[in-house]
Design a protein around this motif. Structure first.
Motif, PDB file in Angstrom:
ATOM      1  N   LYS A 118       4.138   5.673  -5.454  1.00  0.00           N
ATOM      2  CA  LYS A 118       4.044   5.774  -6.911  1.00  0.00           C
ATOM      3  C   LYS A 118       3.120   6.925  -7.303  1.00  0.00           C
ATOM      4  CE  LYS A 118       3.021   3.190 -11.084  1.00  0.00           C
ATOM      5  NZ  LYS A 118       2.442   1.977 -11.664  1.00  0.00           N
ATOM      6  N   ALA A 142       2.359   1.798  -3.403  1.00  0.00           N
ATOM      7  CA  ALA A 142       1.362   2.353  -4.318  1.00  0.00           C
ATOM      8  C   ALA A 142       1.169   3.852  -4.065  1.00  0.00           C
ATOM      9  CB  ALA A 142       0.036   1.606  -4.174  1.00  0.00           C
ATOM     10  N   SER A 154       0.830  -1.209   0.000  1.00  0.00           N
ATOM     11  CA  SER A 154       0.000   0.000   0.000  1.00  0.00           C
ATOM     12  C   SER A 154       0.868   1.264   0.000  1.00  0.00           C
ATOM     13  CB  SER A 154      -0.919  -0.019   1.223  1.00  0.00           C
ATOM     14  OG  SER A 154      -1.613   1.177   1.348  1.00  0.00           O
TER      15      SER A 154
END
Length: 182
Positions: free
Chosen positions: A174, A171, A168
């Motif tokens: 990112k 992500a 998580s």
């Protein structure tokens, strides 16, 4: 978990890191250490199939060899050989030529030890996956992202809660990279 073990480790780390700041802030480095320990404690709450006393001491001491004048022998004498080996595995070998080789070597050494060492590494990376410092170059930010994915894939079976949490955070990181239009 015994408070005495925690107190002994946090006092030791506090003295060793007393002049160190969290990069890019005025916060004492104990902030980072306590955040890593908190991640380990939360992981134990969801899955208590690991040695919390060992893991918390390693979490608190994880940067002492890498970031201070502390050496393996001092940790071994103060906390025992298994904790010293764990902290050593979490320490990058500065003799290796590249950052990538240092990380791969450390991950290999981490995987050769108890799962708690990998748990600490995952907790450390979760804590470090914040908005990249402004002075980081585009390539450094992308390399940190790629390195985080390597850590996640290499330490995939250490703790389900932390593994999902790391995924998580990767992500989110990112998305931060994309928002920076890198």
């Amino acid at each position: 978990m015994t408070q005495e073990l925690y107190q002994k480790a946090i006092k030791f780390a506090g003295e060793k890191h007393s002049e160190q700041k969290v990069p890019g802030t005025n916060a004492n480095y104990l902030l980072h250490i306590s955040n890593v320990a908190m991640e380990v404690l939360l992981a134990y709450h969801f899955d208590n199939s690991f040695d919390i006393d060992f893991a918390i001491q390693v979490a608190i001491l994880h940067d002492t060899i890498e970031d201070t004048a502390t050496d393996f022998e001092e940790i071994k004498q103060t906390f025992g050989e298994s904790i010293a080996k764990a902290v050593q595995a979490l320490t990058k070998d500065e003799k290796l030529p590249s950052k990538e080789e240092k990380m791969k070597d450390s991950l290999t050494r981490i995987n050769a030890l108890q799962k708690e060492v990998g748990i600490v590494k995952i907790a450390d990376r979760i804590t470090n996956l914040q908005t990249p410092p402004r002075h980081w170059s585009k390539s450094k930010i992308v390399k940190y992202y790629e390195e985080s994915k390597l850590i996640s894939s290499t330490l995939i079976n250490k703790n389900e809660y932390l593994n999902k949490r790391l995924e998580s955070k990767i992500a989110e990181y990112k998305q931060r990279i994309e928002a920076l239009q890198l």
